[in-house]
Design a protein around this motif. Sequence first.
Motif, PDB file in Angstrom:
ATOM      1  N   ALA A  89       0.855  -1.189   0.000  1.00  0.00           N
ATOM      2  CA  ALA A  89       0.000   0.000   0.000  1.00  0.00           C
ATOM      3  C   ALA A  89       0.888   1.236   0.000  1.00  0.00           C
ATOM      4  O   ALA A  89       1.679   1.438   0.929  1.00  0.00           O
ATOM      5  CB  ALA A  89      -0.905   0.000   1.227  1.00  0.00           C
ATOM      6  N   ALA A 134       5.107  -0.719  -6.279  1.00  0.00           N
ATOM      7  CA  ALA A 134       3.842  -1.444  -6.099  1.00  0.00           C
ATOM      8  C   ALA A 134       3.949  -2.885  -6.571  1.00  0.00           C
ATOM      9  O   ALA A 134       3.353  -3.797  -5.999  1.00  0.00           O
ATOM     10  CB  ALA A 134       2.711  -0.728  -6.844  1.00  0.00           C
ATOM     11  N   PHE A 158     -12.599  -2.992  -1.360  1.00  0.00           N
ATOM     12  CA  PHE A 158     -12.065  -4.172  -2.040  1.00  0.00           C
ATOM     13  C   PHE A 158     -12.542  -5.430  -1.313  1.00  0.00           C
ATOM     14  O   PHE A 158     -12.595  -5.466  -0.085  1.00  0.00           O
ATOM     15  CB  PHE A 158     -10.533  -4.160  -2.041  1.00  0.00           C
ATOM     16  N   ILE A 188     -11.850  -4.990  -6.849  1.00  0.00           N
ATOM     17  CA  ILE A 188     -12.488  -3.679  -6.760  1.00  0.00           C
ATOM     18  C   ILE A 188     -13.998  -3.839  -6.617  1.00  0.00           C
ATOM     19  O   ILE A 188     -14.643  -4.522  -7.411  1.00  0.00           O
ATOM     20  CB  ILE A 188     -12.181  -2.829  -8.010  1.00  0.00           C
ATOM     21  N   PHE A 205      -6.760   6.249  -7.009  1.00  0.00           N
ATOM     22  CA  PHE A 205      -6.246   4.927  -6.643  1.00  0.00           C
ATOM     23  C   PHE A 205      -5.902   4.169  -7.925  1.00  0.00           C
ATOM     24  O   PHE A 205      -6.714   4.133  -8.855  1.00  0.00           O
ATOM     25  CB  PHE A 205      -7.296   4.097  -5.884  1.00  0.00           C
ATOM     26  N   HIS A 206      -4.740   3.540  -7.967  1.00  0.00           N
ATOM     27  CA  HIS A 206      -4.344   2.665  -9.068  1.00  0.00           C
ATOM     28  C   HIS A 206      -3.879   1.341  -8.472  1.00  0.00           C
ATOM     29  O   HIS A 206      -3.108   1.332  -7.497  1.00  0.00           O
ATOM     30  CB  HIS A 206      -3.211   3.290  -9.886  1.00  0.00           C
ATOM     31  N   VAL A 207      -4.318   0.229  -9.042  1.00  0.00           N
ATOM     32  CA  VAL A 207      -4.008  -1.079  -8.475  1.00  0.00           C
ATOM     33  C   VAL A 207      -3.392  -2.002  -9.523  1.00  0.00           C
ATOM     34  O   VAL A 207      -3.632  -1.858 -10.726  1.00  0.00           O
ATOM     35  CB  VAL A 207      -5.262  -1.746  -7.860  1.00  0.00           C
ATOM     36  N   VAL A 220      -9.031   2.946 -10.297  1.00  0.00           N
ATOM     37  CA  VAL A 220     -10.218   2.377  -9.645  1.00  0.00           C
ATOM     38  C   VAL A 220     -11.484   3.140 -10.017  1.00  0.00           C
ATOM     39  O   VAL A 220     -12.506   2.548 -10.396  1.00  0.00           O
ATOM     40  CB  VAL A 220     -10.023   2.343  -8.113  1.00  0.00           C
ATOM     41  N   GLY A 230      -2.055   5.116  -4.088  1.00  0.00           N
ATOM     42  CA  GLY A 230      -3.112   6.101  -3.926  1.00  0.00           C
ATOM     43  C   GLY A 230      -2.555   7.406  -3.412  1.00  0.00           C
ATOM     44  O   GLY A 230      -1.495   7.442  -2.790  1.00  0.00           O
ATOM     45  N   LEU A 235      -1.253  -1.391  -4.378  1.00  0.00           N
ATOM     46  CA  LEU A 235      -2.148  -0.248  -4.510  1.00  0.00           C
ATOM     47  C   LEU A 235      -1.333   1.027  -4.355  1.00  0.00           C
ATOM     48  O   LEU A 235      -0.550   1.156  -3.420  1.00  0.00           O
ATOM     49  CB  LEU A 235      -3.253  -0.302  -3.455  1.00  0.00           C
ATOM     50  N   TYR A 255     -16.285   2.749  -4.957  1.00  0.00           N
ATOM     51  CA  TYR A 255     -15.483   3.955  -4.878  1.00  0.00           C
ATOM     52  C   TYR A 255     -16.421   5.134  -4.628  1.00  0.00           C
ATOM     53  O   TYR A 255     -17.541   5.170  -5.158  1.00  0.00           O
ATOM     54  CB  TYR A 255     -14.716   4.176  -6.185  1.00  0.00           C
ATOM     55  N   LEU A 314      -4.841  -7.177  -7.866  1.00  0.00           N
ATOM     56  CA  LEU A 314      -5.830  -6.547  -6.992  1.00  0.00           C
ATOM     57  C   LEU A 314      -7.054  -6.045  -7.751  1.00  0.00           C
ATOM     58  O   LEU A 314      -8.121  -5.847  -7.158  1.00  0.00           O
ATOM     59  CB  LEU A 314      -5.169  -5.391  -6.223  1.00  0.00           C
TER      60      LEU A 314
END
Length: 272
Positions: free
Chosen positions: A112, A136, A258, A239, A229-231, A201, A146, A144, A242, A235
């Motif tokens: 994270a 990440a 999540f 999702i 947020f980018h995953v 996300v 963010g 994640l 949001y 992950l």
Amino acid sequence: MSQNAQIGANHDGRWEDKVDAIREVDPDLLLLQEVGWLADPEQANTAREKLGMNLAVAPSRQMNTAVAWKAKTLEWVDTDTRYSDTDLHHGYCSLQLRPLGLPKEWPYPLVAISTHLTPYSVEFAGQEAQLVIARAHRFGGIGLVGGDINHMPLGDEEPDWSLVPPYNRSSRCHRRKTPSDPWLGNRLVGEVFRDGDMTDVAAHLAGSRSDPSLRALTGKGGQLRVDQFHVTPALAPAIVDYRRVDTNSDHYGIVATFDLDRVDLSAASAYS
């Protein structure tokens, strides 16, 4: 949850308001930006008590980032701030965490990352994005990123650039050949996240639900959805939801949900 707390919030009472708003959301994981006062161990301890969460604060050349987490749901494994105060303008705080109570034990931790990319150059912010994307993926690929990304995501509509301060236009738009040419947002940072196999996300849910309101601005002065947020691919299947929350800041807070039972462990892998 991710929140740009706004510099100076600890001096005028706005931080206390934000703590109340955060506690109302009750996140398991909290990503913070512009929290320089939390570099003071005494202030950090006070924040831990008020939030009811553990807290790690990263070093920074400018304004510190931090990650807070609930010990009852997430077990701390390690902290990564290796490049925070050397290679990034504001830095990043990256934690490796193991979710508790899942039916399957994960082979790798959840990474994270709270980050705050530079607002002054989309080109430099793209390089910063490359670094946090690498972090990440680095520890197993369940990651994640963010925070205050500061630049235009892919797919969002152009704002009314006449409402945006000139210093933000100069750093967030393509160069114009003449003063009469229209301003167009430079989506380089969004392209970097896409090319790093990261899923935005809010944009993902806006598309799957046909709900463009999920792309609403988060920076109240800059007219953009700068908080994101980018995953990683592992992950992305997890999702669920949001939303924005108003927390008495110049940025809305953003909240993502999540379902960790849906994490694609086959897409996770260790990188050297």
